[in-house]
Write an enzyme that holds these catalytic residues in place. Structure first.
Site, short mmCIF file in Angstrom:
data_model
loop_
_atom_site.label_atom_id
_atom_site.label_comp_id
_atom_site.label_asym_id
_atom_site.label_seq_id
_atom_site.Cartn_x
_atom_site.Cartn_y
_atom_site.Cartn_z
N SER A 1 -6.62 4.05 -2.20
CA SER A 1 -6.84 2.61 -2.00
C SER A 1 -8.14 2.13 -2.61
O SER A 1 -8.20 1.03 -3.15
CB SER A 1 -6.90 2.28 -0.51
OG SER A 1 -5.65 2.41 0.07
N ASP B 1 0.84 -1.20 0.00
CA ASP B 1 0.00 0.00 0.00
C ASP B 1 0.88 1.25 0.00
O ASP B 1 1.77 1.38 0.83
CB ASP B 1 -0.92 -0.03 1.23
CG ASP B 1 -2.23 0.66 0.93
OD1 ASP B 1 -2.23 1.88 0.73
OD2 ASP B 1 -3.26 -0.03 0.89
N ARG C 1 -12.33 3.28 10.25
CA ARG C 1 -12.81 2.30 9.26
C ARG C 1 -12.60 0.87 9.75
O ARG C 1 -11.74 0.60 10.57
CB ARG C 1 -12.12 2.50 7.91
CG ARG C 1 -10.63 2.24 7.91
CD ARG C 1 -10.08 2.42 6.50
NE ARG C 1 -8.65 2.54 6.52
CZ ARG C 1 -7.95 3.17 5.57
NH1 ARG C 1 -8.57 3.75 4.57
NH2 ARG C 1 -6.65 3.23 5.64
N LYS D 1 -6.39 -2.18 6.73
CA LYS D 1 -6.41 -2.40 5.28
C LYS D 1 -7.16 -3.68 4.90
O LYS D 1 -7.14 -4.08 3.73
CB LYS D 1 -4.96 -2.50 4.74
CG LYS D 1 -4.13 -1.24 4.92
CD LYS D 1 -4.54 -0.12 3.97
CE LYS D 1 -3.69 1.12 4.17
NZ LYS D 1 -4.10 2.25 3.34
N HIS E 1 1.57 8.47 5.72
CA HIS E 1 0.55 9.48 6.03
C HIS E 1 0.87 10.27 7.31
O HIS E 1 0.28 11.31 7.55
CB HIS E 1 -0.81 8.82 6.24
CG HIS E 1 -1.54 8.50 4.97
ND1 HIS E 1 -1.81 9.44 3.99
CD2 HIS E 1 -2.10 7.34 4.53
CE1 HIS E 1 -2.49 8.86 3.01
NE2 HIS E 1 -2.67 7.59 3.31
N ARG F 1 -16.51 8.38 -0.64
CA ARG F 1 -15.82 7.10 -0.42
C ARG F 1 -16.38 6.38 0.81
O ARG F 1 -16.68 6.99 1.83
CB ARG F 1 -14.32 7.35 -0.25
CG ARG F 1 -13.55 6.09 0.09
CD ARG F 1 -12.09 6.23 -0.15
NE ARG F 1 -11.33 5.36 0.73
CZ ARG F 1 -10.02 5.21 0.70
NH1 ARG F 1 -9.31 5.87 -0.21
NH2 ARG F 1 -9.41 4.41 1.53
O1 LIG Z 1 -6.41 6.75 4.92
C1 LIG Z 1 -7.21 6.94 3.98
O2 LIG Z 1 -8.43 6.95 4.14
C2 LIG Z 1 -6.67 7.17 2.60
C3 LIG Z 1 -6.21 8.59 2.51
O3 LIG Z 1 -7.27 9.47 2.70
O4 LIG Z 1 -5.61 6.29 2.31
P1 LIG Z 1 -5.89 4.93 1.49
O5 LIG Z 1 -6.56 5.33 0.22
O6 LIG Z 1 -4.51 4.37 1.24
O7 LIG Z 1 -6.72 4.05 2.33
MN LIG Z 2 -3.75 2.57 -0.33
MN LIG Z 3 -3.32 5.95 2.12
#
Ligand SMILES: O=C(O)[C@@H](CO)OP(=O)(O)O
Ligand SMILES: [Mn+2]
Ligand SMILES: [Mn+2]
EC number: 5.4.2.12
Length: 572
Positions: free
Chosen positions: A95, A28, A227, A375, A448, A300
């Protein structure tokens, strides 16, 4: 395709065998950029990833002296912009769109683009979702909750501003905005400018007689946007501020709130504590009450599903909601098509169907997928076209390794890379699966945080995990595909047009916590790969969506004809 003719059966690949064990590794946030001090991947000791690139290129150049057209097994693919269904080439990858493309093998117009279309055409206001919330405009307040940023990963400020205008023109008389500051898809500190822009538009609405103001806020990583159920406390903090009007910090204006809260040592936009805006008598200006309408602005899904459950579900035991107002709730999009969550939404999500995972399961490919919590949904939910659960539980096993919660990942940059790799190794050696798929989060999650030193450690840890997986593939005579979903750790500094670090007003470099526009590597190899397999030269613009057909070929199948073309060919 006529539904009567449709079949899940994939044609046999004319040359490639079935039954090989294939490891599909997604690093990632691992893009390709020139080596420099802000490229944590090049600074880190990453012998395995280097060998996939350099040794093979060297081999190629040696062989190419002897055999013209010798196989090439490392290349770059596009992971941002239109190649992954985003509105413009200035949109960095992320992602959601990256894993959607990897799994679905086709390029779908993604949430950002679908909302743009719906707003531009005005169709958003004709839909069922808007008409549903509109019924609250007469007697209630319209609450808009979401990420305040122009990052374009989860939401976009310009879409919020258009929706504010559109809703007020269609009868919303009292509007409250609950902001989540970003600093992860955009520079840290940019929250102040975004609040100013929003305040400016809200004051114009007030001039036109609409009672519109910001009611609460907090940093995205600390308030609301958790998340995959990593930490419900995050969602609770949001509920308390947005619904109950309660937060540890109270301010008269959002601008003051953001500026003051940023003054605390170590404070940053991602982790600002929750705050509410109060009137002169100290009363919160915008709690949510019976009869109100609520829209979560993010398009998203992953970081909105938990909040959507809190707003929508009658039975809910994740935290004490204290007071559950009877509201009309809609998401900008529907965040989970299986759960039909939320039931009301302003824009229909992309209809991603017939993903490679579903095809492969129908064609006898047993699949194992694993990552750690932060993830986990990426290699399952996003990979399978925003669908939760198994296609066929007898053919699949998905394993989630609990992530650390309540910390920023620069504190533990190795995260669970080793544990993920060991699970993948065991799955490979068990020979129970033909596809073993993982996401290694380190370079992204630590990238990040903007902590360069920790990100270097993270990249090394991911490389070590790749080694464990490739060693197992070696033992079983399998095949590996190693790629990434978008860039992040390969560039940790904001750059000017010339590509040099851009300095701020005080002459300092600006750390880039976000993803990038860089391409990502894809390497194929392993003892099970036929020697004649090589990258085609006629797909120079290949992107992540070309990977699914490639992987189907490596499992011994032709990809469906509407999939983006394969990256490989087999020479005799
Ligand atoms: O942390 C998240 O939500 C995004 C960045 O906003 O990262 P990723 O797309 O890699 O999940
Ligand atoms: Mn990602
Ligand atoms: Mn990310």
């Amino acid at each position: 395709m006529g539904s009567t003719e449709f079949s899940w059966k994939l044609a046999d690949h004319p040359k490639l065998p079935k039954g090989k064990i294939l490891a599909m590794v997604v690093l990632d946030g691992w893009g390709e950029a020139h080596a420099n001090q802000y490229n944590c991947i090049s600074v880190a000791d990453t012998p395995i990833m280097d060998s996939l690139k350099n040794v093979l290129i060297l081999l190629f150049s040696v062989f190419s002296l002897m055999f013209a057209g010798a196989p090439e097994k490392w290349r770059l693919v596009r992971a941002h912009g239109k190649a992954v269904g985003l509105p413009t080439e200035d949109d960095m990858g992320n992602s959601e769109v990256g894993h959607n493309a990897l799994g679905a093998g086709r390029i779908y117009a993604q949430g950002a683009k679908l909302v743009d279309f719906a707003l531009a055409s005005g169709k958003i206001y004709d839909g069922e979702g808007f008409n549903y919330i509109k019924e609250s405009f007469e007697g209630g307040t319209l609450h808009l909750i979401g990420l305040l940023s122009d990052g374009g990963v989860h939401s976009r400020l310009d879409q919020l501003l258009l929706l504010l205008k559109g809703a007020s023109e269609r009868g919303a008389k009292r509007i409250r905005v609950h902001i989540l500051t970003d600093g992860r898809d955009v520079l840290d500190g940019s929250s102040v400018g975004f609040v100013e822009t929003l305040e400016n538009d809200l004051s114009k609405l007030r001039e036109n007689g609409v009672d519109a103001q910001i009611a609460s806020g907090g940093g995205r990583m600390y308030v609301t946007m958790d998340r995959y159920e990593n930490d419900w406390e995050v969602v609770k903090r949001g509920w308390d501020a947005q619904v109950l009007g309660e937060a540890p910090h109270k301010f008269k204006s959002a601008l003051e709130a953001v500026k003051k809260l940023r003054e605390a040592p170590q404070a940053n936009d991602q982790y600002l504590p929750p705050f509410v805006i109060v009137d002169d008598s100290g009363k919160a200006v915008g709690p949510i009450f019976d009869g109100d309408a609520v829209v979560t602005l993010n398009f998203r899904a992953d970081r909105m599903v938990m909040a959507a459950k809190a707003f929508e579900y009658e039975d809910f035991d994740k935290f004490n909601r204290v007071r559950v107002p009877k509201i009309r709730y809609a998401g900008m999009l529907q965040y989970d098509g299986e759960l039909k969550l939320p039931s009301q939404y302003l824009v229909s999500p992309p209809e991603i169907e017939r993903t490679s995972g579903e095809y492969l399961v129908h064609n006898g490919v047993r699949t194992f997928a694993c990552s750690e919590t932060v993830k986990f949904g990426h290699v399952t939910f996003f990979w399978n076209g925003n669908r939760s659960g198994y296609f066929n539980p007898e053919m699949e096993e998905y394993v989630e390794i609990p992530s650390d919660s309540g910390i920023t990942f620069n504190v533990k940059p190795k995260m669970k890379a080793l544990e993920i790799a060991e699970k993948a190794r065991d799955a490979i050696l068990s020979r129970k699966f033909e596809q073993v798929r993982v996401n290694l989060p380190n370079s992204d999650m630590v990238g990040h945080t903007g902590d360069i030193e920790a990100t270097v450690v993270a990249c090394k840890a991911a490389d070590e995990a790749v080694k464990i997986i490739l060693d197992a593939i070696e033992q079983v005579g399998g095949i590996y595909v190693v790629t990434a979903d978008h860039g992040n750790a390969e560039d940790m500094v904001k750059r000017n047009k010339k590509g040099d670090p851009a300095l701020d007003k005080s002459g300092n470099i600006q750390i880039l916590t976000s993803h990038t526009l860089e391409p990502v590597p894809i390497a194929i190899g392993g003892p099970g790969l036929l020697p004649g397999v090589r990258y085609r030269k006629d797909v120079p613009d290949g992107g992540l969506a070309n990977v699914a057909a490639t992987v189907m070929n490596l499992h011994g199948f032709e990809a469906p004809s509407d999939y983006e073309t394969t990256l490989i060919e087999v020479v005799d």
